[in-house]
Write a protein that holds these residues in place. Structure first.
Motif, PDB file in Angstrom:
ATOM      1  N   SER A   1       0.846  -0.965  -0.022  1.00 28.71           N
ATOM      2  CA  SER A   1       0.053   0.041  -0.070  1.00 28.71           C
ATOM      3  C   SER A   1       1.030   1.205   0.019  1.00 28.71           C
ATOM      4  O   SER A   1       2.108   1.254   0.465  1.00 28.71           O
ATOM      5  N   GLY A   2       0.245   2.414  -0.420  1.00 22.70           N
ATOM      6  CA  GLY A   2       0.818   3.556  -0.601  1.00 22.70           C
ATOM      7  C   GLY A   2       0.805   4.330   0.862  1.00 22.70           C
ATOM      8  O   GLY A   2      -0.075   3.676   1.651  1.00 22.70           O
ATOM      9  N   ARG A   3       1.199   5.542   1.098  1.00 26.94           N
ATOM     10  CA  ARG A   3       1.014   6.186   2.338  1.00 26.94           C
ATOM     11  C   ARG A   3      -0.459   6.278   2.731  1.00 26.94           C
ATOM     12  O   ARG A   3      -0.866   6.177   3.876  1.00 26.94           O
TER      13      ARG A   3
ATOM     14  N   TYR B   1     -14.354   1.356   1.775  1.00 29.89           N
ATOM     15  CA  TYR B   1     -14.558   0.706   0.526  1.00 29.89           C
ATOM     16  C   TYR B   1     -13.873   1.599  -0.672  1.00 29.89           C
ATOM     17  O   TYR B   1     -12.991   1.181  -1.448  1.00 29.89           O
ATOM     18  N   VAL B   2     -14.309   2.724  -0.439  1.00 27.36           N
ATOM     19  CA  VAL B   2     -14.100   3.737  -1.572  1.00 27.36           C
ATOM     20  C   VAL B   2     -12.446   4.262  -1.149  1.00 27.36           C
ATOM     21  O   VAL B   2     -11.552   4.358  -2.074  1.00 27.36           O
ATOM     22  N   GLY B   3     -12.166   4.357   0.034  1.00 28.14           N
ATOM     23  CA  GLY B   3     -10.764   4.456   0.292  1.00 28.14           C
ATOM     24  C   GLY B   3      -9.712   3.468  -0.124  1.00 28.14           C
ATOM     25  O   GLY B   3      -8.539   3.687  -0.640  1.00 28.14           O
ATOM     26  N   TYR B   4     -10.219   2.001  -0.241  1.00 31.14           N
ATOM     27  CA  TYR B   4      -9.625   0.925  -0.491  1.00 31.14           C
ATOM     28  C   TYR B   4      -9.326   1.134  -2.165  1.00 31.14           C
ATOM     29  O   TYR B   4      -8.310   0.715  -2.418  1.00 31.14           O
ATOM     30  N   ARG B   5     -10.300   1.289  -2.867  1.00 34.61           N
ATOM     31  CA  ARG B   5     -10.207   1.428  -4.273  1.00 34.61           C
ATOM     32  C   ARG B   5      -9.443   2.668  -4.594  1.00 34.61           C
ATOM     33  O   ARG B   5      -9.113   2.784  -5.962  1.00 34.61           O
ATOM     34  N   GLN B   6      -9.170   3.570  -3.955  1.00 44.33           N
ATOM     35  CA  GLN B   6      -8.630   4.959  -4.230  1.00 44.33           C
ATOM     36  C   GLN B   6      -7.064   4.542  -4.548  1.00 44.33           C
ATOM     37  O   GLN B   6      -6.410   4.578  -3.443  1.00 44.33           O
ATOM     38  N   ASP B   7      -6.614   4.688  -5.525  1.00 44.57           N
ATOM     39  CA  ASP B   7      -5.231   4.415  -5.973  1.00 44.57           C
ATOM     40  C   ASP B   7      -4.458   5.674  -6.091  1.00 44.57           C
ATOM     41  O   ASP B   7      -3.102   5.747  -5.704  1.00 44.57           O
ATOM     42  N   PHE B   8      -5.212   6.864  -6.704  1.00 47.02           N
ATOM     43  CA  PHE B   8      -4.231   7.917  -7.099  1.00 47.02           C
ATOM     44  C   PHE B   8      -4.401   8.954  -5.828  1.00 47.02           C
ATOM     45  O   PHE B   8      -5.429   9.081  -4.902  1.00 47.02           O
ATOM     46  N   SER B   9      -3.056   9.640  -5.724  1.00 53.15           N
ATOM     47  CA  SER B   9      -2.913  10.581  -4.534  1.00 53.15           C
ATOM     48  C   SER B   9      -2.016  11.733  -4.985  1.00 53.15           C
ATOM     49  O   SER B   9      -1.445  11.572  -5.944  1.00 53.15           O
TER      50      SER B   9
ATOM     51  N   SER C   1      -9.347  12.114  -9.978  1.00 57.99           N
ATOM     52  CA  SER C   1      -9.984  12.957  -9.200  1.00 57.99           C
ATOM     53  C   SER C   1     -10.415  12.341  -7.910  1.00 57.99           C
ATOM     54  O   SER C   1     -10.682  11.167  -7.708  1.00 57.99           O
ATOM     55  N   LEU C   2     -10.385  13.092  -6.784  1.00 60.24           N
ATOM     56  CA  LEU C   2     -11.187  12.758  -5.411  1.00 60.24           C
ATOM     57  C   LEU C   2     -12.384  13.111  -5.106  1.00 60.24           C
ATOM     58  O   LEU C   2     -12.747  12.862  -4.070  1.00 60.24           O
ATOM     59  N   ARG C   3     -13.041  13.077  -6.270  1.00 59.33           N
ATOM     60  CA  ARG C   3     -14.343  13.354  -5.991  1.00 59.33           C
ATOM     61  C   ARG C   3     -15.333  12.358  -5.158  1.00 59.33           C
ATOM     62  O   ARG C   3     -16.269  12.743  -4.452  1.00 59.33           O
ATOM     63  N   PRO C   4     -15.020  10.778  -5.276  1.00 67.48           N
ATOM     64  CA  PRO C   4     -15.549  10.082  -4.437  1.00 67.48           C
ATOM     65  C   PRO C   4     -15.171  10.265  -2.912  1.00 67.48           C
ATOM     66  O   PRO C   4     -16.456  10.208  -2.089  1.00 67.48           O
ATOM     67  N   ILE C   5     -14.083  10.652  -2.913  1.00 72.80           N
ATOM     68  CA  ILE C   5     -13.902  10.759  -1.134  1.00 72.80           C
ATOM     69  C   ILE C   5     -14.531  12.065  -0.928  1.00 72.80           C
ATOM     70  O   ILE C   5     -14.985  12.170   0.407  1.00 72.80           O
ATOM     71  N   LEU C   6     -14.696  13.182  -1.817  1.00 71.63           N
ATOM     72  CA  LEU C   6     -15.303  14.492  -1.379  1.00 71.63           C
ATOM     73  C   LEU C   6     -16.628  14.117  -0.925  1.00 71.63           C
ATOM     74  O   LEU C   6     -17.428  14.611  -0.028  1.00 71.63           O
TER      75      LEU C   6
ATOM     76  N   ARG D   1      -5.364  14.735   4.262  1.00 76.03           N
ATOM     77  CA  ARG D   1      -4.195  15.710   4.172  1.00 76.03           C
ATOM     78  C   ARG D   1      -3.239  14.662   3.455  1.00 76.03           C
ATOM     79  O   ARG D   1      -2.481  15.280   2.525  1.00 76.03           O
ATOM     80  N   ILE D   2      -2.995  13.358   3.763  1.00 82.13           N
ATOM     81  CA  ILE D   2      -1.933  12.552   2.816  1.00 82.13           C
ATOM     82  C   ILE D   2      -2.543  12.429   1.483  1.00 82.13           C
ATOM     83  O   ILE D   2      -1.433  12.428   0.831  1.00 82.13           O
ATOM     84  N   LEU D   3      -3.954  12.253   1.219  1.00 77.57           N
ATOM     85  CA  LEU D   3      -4.215  11.839  -0.099  1.00 77.57           C
ATOM     86  C   LEU D   3      -4.058  13.617  -0.897  1.00 77.57           C
ATOM     87  O   LEU D   3      -3.549  13.108  -2.152  1.00 77.57           O
ATOM     88  N   THR D   4      -3.998  14.588  -0.287  1.00 77.51           N
ATOM     89  CA  THR D   4      -3.865  15.705  -1.149  1.00 77.51           C
ATOM     90  C   THR D   4      -2.699  16.465  -0.990  1.00 77.51           C
ATOM     91  O   THR D   4      -2.387  17.710  -1.758  1.00 77.51           O
ATOM     92  N   ASP D   5      -1.441  16.019  -0.146  1.00 76.77           N
ATOM     93  CA  ASP D   5      -0.479  16.447  -0.089  1.00 76.77           C
ATOM     94  C   ASP D   5       0.661  15.664   0.005  1.00 76.77           C
ATOM     95  O   ASP D   5       0.877  15.006   0.934  1.00 76.77           O
ATOM     96  N   ALA D   6       1.616  15.638  -0.780  1.00 75.03           N
ATOM     97  CA  ALA D   6       2.577  14.715  -0.799  1.00 75.03           C
ATOM     98  C   ALA D   6       3.844  14.929   0.235  1.00 75.03           C
ATOM     99  O   ALA D   6       4.799  14.269   0.343  1.00 75.03           O
ATOM    100  N   SER D   7       4.030  15.982   0.860  1.00 77.93           N
ATOM    101  CA  SER D   7       4.704  16.399   2.090  1.00 77.93           C
ATOM    102  C   SER D   7       4.371  15.297   2.935  1.00 77.93           C
ATOM    103  O   SER D   7       3.386  14.963   3.327  1.00 77.93           O
ATOM    104  N   LYS D   8       5.552  15.092   3.829  1.00 71.57           N
ATOM    105  CA  LYS D   8       5.493  14.206   5.072  1.00 71.57           C
ATOM    106  C   LYS D   8       4.786  14.690   6.195  1.00 71.57           C
ATOM    107  O   LYS D   8       4.902  16.155   6.383  1.00 71.57           O
ATOM    108  N   VAL D   9       3.936  14.057   6.821  1.00 76.73           N
ATOM    109  CA  VAL D   9       2.976  14.739   7.866  1.00 76.73           C
ATOM    110  C   VAL D   9       4.088  15.003   9.130  1.00 76.73           C
ATOM    111  O   VAL D   9       4.827  14.008   9.730  1.00 76.73           O
TER     112      VAL D   9
END
Length: 354
Positions: A31-33, A217-225, A166-171, A86-94
């Motif tokens: 998995s990604g971050r 479910y939506v988070g599991y399927r969300q690959d792009f970040s 797009s992160l429309r499903p998350i929104l 925050r991690i989905l939308t910002d590549a900088s380290k938390v």
């Protein structure tokens, strides 16, 4: 029979989150971050609903350590979901200081634990928790919504095809998440013990189970970040050219689109267009936004739709799906959605009116 049903509904959210936690843990290494942090969110939700189930199954009304765990997780899930956004939308380290959003959960749960160890009922602490929880919902919704909207706008100005990016499903789920949490707020205000041995327990149980299932479910399927976005941008570094006049830059952009038909290239990105017109992608994006009132994605897809319309006029018997591919659309569903967005009709409906 009633006792069996109460046990079932009390355990339902826990069962669903347990299954999702196991699924996420099995996929943890690959998995990604963002998905790794979603696993932490799922685990916290699982513990929350386990404590919730224990409270209802045992039927006790006095506060003990299980309720302290419940309080912590109850106040931690929304801040954790915000950090996930925050991690989905910002590549900088938390950074560690960004975890301050969890302080209310730690502080209130600790205070409750101390009072319980002293053998007293933490009435005022529970009231404080009831006040903090809806405030968390509001803050997470407002700031999470802003982050997601900004990220989606960036996607539309970087990629012609935003499908899967797009992160429309998350929104959308954030909105549903916040609205459905009204049930939790009402339950807290009424008091959890009011639902002991009551068939009304089924209502919050079903709502919460549906909500948490959809989120995971939506988070599991969300690959792009943002991490994937940063990788794409790194592969196409910004040019350091001086900005030309808006009119000249717009002329070169339209030349690439109308004469060279660059819009027909699948997977087209703003960096491809900026390289073709020998400019900076930020200048190109701003030029398109300012002069057309469109995002890069809408700008390109407008040309694609017009291409399909010209082809249909010259050959009404042409295969519509093939035309969408030739126009540059990455898939049939993307083509139909953008065509209807531009014309208000499906290609077949539009053709019948010509």
């Amino acid at each position: 029979m009633r006792e069996t049903w109460n046990t079932f509904f009390a355990s339902l959210p826990f069962t669903v989150t347990l299954v999702w936690t196991v699924i996420l843990l099995l996929d943890y290494k690959e998995s990604g971050r963002a998905r790794k942090f979603l696993t932490l969110f799922s685990l916290t939700s699982c513990i929350l609903y386990l404590a919730h189930a224990v409270h209802f199954v045992r039927g006790k009304t006095e506060t003990d350590w299980v309720d302290c765990v419940y309080t912590f997780c109850h106040l931690a899930v929304y801040p954790l979901y915000y950090i996930y956004i925050r991690i989905l939308t910002d590549a900088s380290k938390v950074r560690w200081k960004e975890y301050w959003v969890l302080l209310p959960a730690f502080g209130i749960a600790l205070a409750e634990g101390i009072v319980v160890l002293a053998g007293r009922e933490p009435v005022w602490i529970l009231r404080l928790s009831d006040l903090v929880f809806p405030l968390e919902i509001l803050l997470v919704f407002v700031f999470g919504y802003r982050r997601l909207r900004r990220f989606n706008r960036d996607m539309e100005n970087i990629y012609a095809d935003t499908e899967g990016k797009s992160l429309r499903p998350i929104l959308l789920l954030l909105v549903i998440f916040a609205l459905s949490s009204f049930v939790s707020v009402v339950s807290s205000l009424v008091g959890r013990d009011s639902f002991l041995d009551s068939p009304l327990l089924a209502i919050p149980s079903i709502v919460l189970t549906t909500m948490i299932f959809a989120v995971l479910y939506v988070g599991y399927r969300q690959d792009f970040s943002a991490d994937r976005l940063e990788d794409d941008l790194r592969e196409s570094p910004e040019l350091t050219t001086e900005p030309s006049s808006q009119d000249d830059l717009l002329f070169r952009i339209r030349k690439e689109m109308e004469i060279n038909e660059m819009y027909r290239r699948q997977g087209l990105k703003i960096s491809d267009l900026s390289a073709a017109v020998m400019s900076n992608r930020t200048y190109v994006s701003n030029c398109i936004n300012k002069n057309t009132g469109q995002s890069f994605s809408d700008f390109v897809n407008t040309y694609r739709v017009e291409y399909v319309k010209r082809c249909l006029k010259s050959d009404p018997e042409a295969n519509i799906s093939d035309l969408g591919t030739r126009a540059g659309f990455s898939g049939e569903s993307v083509f139909f959605r953008n065509f209807k967005k531009a014309t208000g009709r499906t290609p077949s409906e539009w053709l019948r009116l010509q």
